[in-house]
Design a protein around this motif. Structure first.
Motif, PDB file in Angstrom:
ATOM      1  N   UNK A 128       0.824  -1.215   0.000  1.00 14.66           N
ATOM      2  CA  UNK A 128       0.000   0.000   0.000  1.00 14.66           C
ATOM      3  C   UNK A 128       0.855   1.260   0.000  1.00 14.66           C
ATOM      4  N   UNK A 129       0.432   2.233  -0.759  1.00 20.31           N
ATOM      5  CA  UNK A 129       1.064   3.571  -0.861  1.00 20.31           C
ATOM      6  C   UNK A 129       2.412   3.555  -1.573  1.00 20.31           C
ATOM      7  N   UNK A 130       2.821   2.388  -2.088  1.00 23.77           N
ATOM      8  CA  UNK A 130       4.026   2.365  -2.923  1.00 23.77           C
ATOM      9  C   UNK A 130       3.629   2.468  -4.388  1.00 23.77           C
ATOM     10  N   UNK A 131       4.551   2.949  -5.191  1.00 28.68           N
ATOM     11  CA  UNK A 131       4.352   2.996  -6.643  1.00 28.68           C
ATOM     12  C   UNK A 131       4.601   1.600  -7.199  1.00 28.68           C
ATOM     13  N   UNK A 132       3.667   1.075  -7.975  1.00 32.04           N
ATOM     14  CA  UNK A 132       3.857  -0.272  -8.533  1.00 32.04           C
ATOM     15  C   UNK A 132       4.470  -0.240  -9.928  1.00 32.04           C
ATOM     16  N   UNK A 133       4.697   0.961 -10.461  1.00 35.57           N
ATOM     17  CA  UNK A 133       5.169   1.074 -11.851  1.00 35.57           C
ATOM     18  C   UNK A 133       6.660   1.415 -11.886  1.00 35.57           C
ATOM     19  N   UNK A 134       7.334   1.164 -13.000  1.00 31.92           N
ATOM     20  CA  UNK A 134       8.775   1.429 -13.066  1.00 31.92           C
ATOM     21  C   UNK A 134       9.095   2.906 -12.804  1.00 31.92           C
ATOM     22  N   UNK A 135      10.132   3.135 -12.015  1.00 28.96           N
ATOM     23  CA  UNK A 135      10.527   4.512 -11.667  1.00 28.96           C
ATOM     24  C   UNK A 135      10.848   5.342 -12.908  1.00 28.96           C
ATOM     25  N   UNK A 136      11.411   4.689 -13.931  1.00 23.79           N
ATOM     26  CA  UNK A 136      11.844   5.473 -15.095  1.00 23.79           C
ATOM     27  C   UNK A 136      10.680   6.048 -15.906  1.00 23.79           C
TER      28      UNK A 136
END
Ligand code: FRU
Length: 490
Positions: free
Chosen positions: A46-54
């Motif tokens: 929860x509350x983390x980004x699930x997509x690539x940082x780039x």
């Protein structure tokens, strides 16, 4: 591009160019858009980004400055452009056009009260105040001017939506925008469908050492209304989209001016029009869906396209529709504020979309999406692993989307941090702040976000985290090209 285990392979697109007048529409397919889910981390907490940082815009903090000094809500914005999408300054000033609304309105009520407003600041300044240093100049059009084009004056609301501004011959401005009339009952339902039209109005730009002002904009040229053949009409679907003109010249077709805009595939709402080509799966792929299956799930209510038109006269007041350059049938319902960006001989079509407008079975973040090809009309290749996602807001696709006025408890606080991204020269990307936070702690925006930068190369678009501070540049930073200042003599 190969398939990610457990997911289909993206569609093969050649990038081959066609004539602008050809009857070829590139498809952003389900197989393409499912590459977004393929790159999302199913274990993101929860509350983390699930997509690539780039491919993710850096997280914007909640304590943002308001560029309007509490005068207006600000959202979709753009600057002066010439035919090549360069952004000149004018007599040493930078000028920005924004949709604005009174701050006494709730932020979500802004859409039916939007006016075109403008801001200015000195160009070529080394250090600026945190809020960008803009002065609000007021509305662009005289009151009542944009409403005068509607034959039916019984509208409940009349408003000005997005577009673009071109500068010609020293200080002549042509503003291309969307004039909209709503015909609503007291309860918010439609008495008749709303009426968006693509309009041009001409004015003059002036500046002295104290600031910038404009005159004109009384004549409004009602240029394009959806035709029902290429572009869906209100009679076909009261929820249709038709707006956001952006004009440019194509070096491959000297002397012509083109316009891209947001539309929908012309079909009556509910008609089962998606095809196997819209699915885009390769022969024998183990993860295919049929068009019938996805339409059984309701995906055919989402039929976005990007329209193309060509100007018929030098004053750019007369236009002819051409077939759409991109469709997203059974993929997404809105491809907004499209723009053509030419780099290294390649044509990039950038457009924004929402998580909430994806079709059943497809998911992706709020943000800007990109498609690359060899011409304005081409078999566009969606950027970044074949997905189309160019720069998304940090999002967690494992949790519900919520809404800007009611963000989800488990969602990344940045999911609605920014929208209406517009890609500028040098890969700079501006956008406005919508909502930052989760259900227990969020603030609404209404001003421009920090400008960020993307590297655009071939079919890759990646965020430059060395730009500004950890990838976030200055607030409300829409720089002009001061080397190309227009020193008008009027
Ligand atoms: C994008 C958008 C545009 C439209 C405007 C209306 O944020 O939906 O497509 O012109 O906002 O407020």
């Amino acid at each position: 591009t190969d398939a990610v285990p457990g997911f289909p392979a993206p569609t093969e697109h050649t990038q081959q160019a066609y004539e602008p007048t050809d009857d070829f529409t590139a498809k952003w397919t389900r197989a393409d858009a499912r590459q977004i889910a393929a790159m999302s981390d199913p274990d993101a907490a929860p509350r983390e980004n699930s997509l690539p940082e780039e491919y993710t815009m850096p997280t914007v903090p909640q304590d943002f400055p308001d560029m309007s000094d509490d005068q207006v809500w600000v959202w979709d914005s753009w600057t002066l452009t010439d035919g090549t999408s360069d952004q000149p300054s004018f007599k040493g000033w930078e000028v920005v056009f924004s949709l604005v609304a009174d701050r006494s309105l709730g932020f979500d009520d802004r859409h039916t009260y939007a006016r075109l407003g403008y801001f200015y600041r000195k160009a070529n300044v080394a250090e600026r105040p945190a809020d960008g240093g803009w002065t609000y100049g007021g509305h662009v059009f005289p009151d009542g001017a944009s409403g005068a084009i509607f034959e039916d004056q019984s509208f409940s609301h009349q408003t000005e939506w997005s577009g673009s501004t071109r500068i010609f011959d020293g200080n002549k401005l042509r503003i291309f925008y969307t004039a909209v009339a709503f015909y609503r009952n007291e309860d918010g339902s439609n008495r008749k469908p709303y009426d968006p039209r693509i309009v041009q109005s001409e004015g003059r730009l002036f500046a002295d050492e104290n600031g910038v002002w404009m005159t004109g904009f009384r004549d409004q040229h009602d240029m394009l209304q959806a035709d029902g053949e290429y572009y869906q009409t209100g009679a076909q679907n009261e929820f249709f989209n038709f707006r956001d003109p952006f004009t440019f010249e194509d070096p491959a077709h000297p002397g012509k001016t083109y316009m891209v805009f947001e539309g929908n595939t012309a079909a009556p709402r509910g008609e089962r029009v998606c095809t196997e080509e819209d699915m885009g799966y390769r022969e024998g792929d183990p993860y295919t869906e049929t068009a019938a299956e996805v339409m059984d799930a309701g995906a055919h209510y989402q039929l976005a396209n990007v329209g193309l038109a060509v100007a018929d006269n030098a004053a750019l007041t007369e236009w002819t529709f051409l077939p759409p350059i991109l469709s997203a049938n059974c993929v997404n319902d809105q491809t907004e504020r499209p723009q053509i960006y030419i780099k290294d001989g390649k044509y990039y079509l950038f457009t924004i979309t929402h998580r909430g407008t994806y079709a059943a079975g497809i998911d992706g973040p709020e943000g800007v999406y990109g498609f690359v090809g060899d011409g304005v009309r081409s078999d566009y290749q969606p950027v970044n692993r074949g997905s189309g996602l160019a720069l998304g807001s940090p999002s967690n696709l494992n949790f519900a989307a919520g809404a800007p006025f009611a963000p989800d408890f488990n969602q990344h606080p940045g999911q609605f941090q920014a929208y209406s991204h517009y890609v500028m020269p040098g890969g700079l990307v501006q956008s406005f702040i919508d909502t930052i936070g989760t259900s227990d702690d969020f603030v609404r925006g209404g001003t421009l976000a920090p400008t960020v930068r993307v590297d655009i190369s071939g079919s890759d678009v990646t965020v430059d985290r060395s730009y500004g501070t950890n990838g976030l540049g200055q607030w409300a930073d829409i720089p002009s090209n001061y080397a190309h200042d227009i020193a008008a003599t009027s």
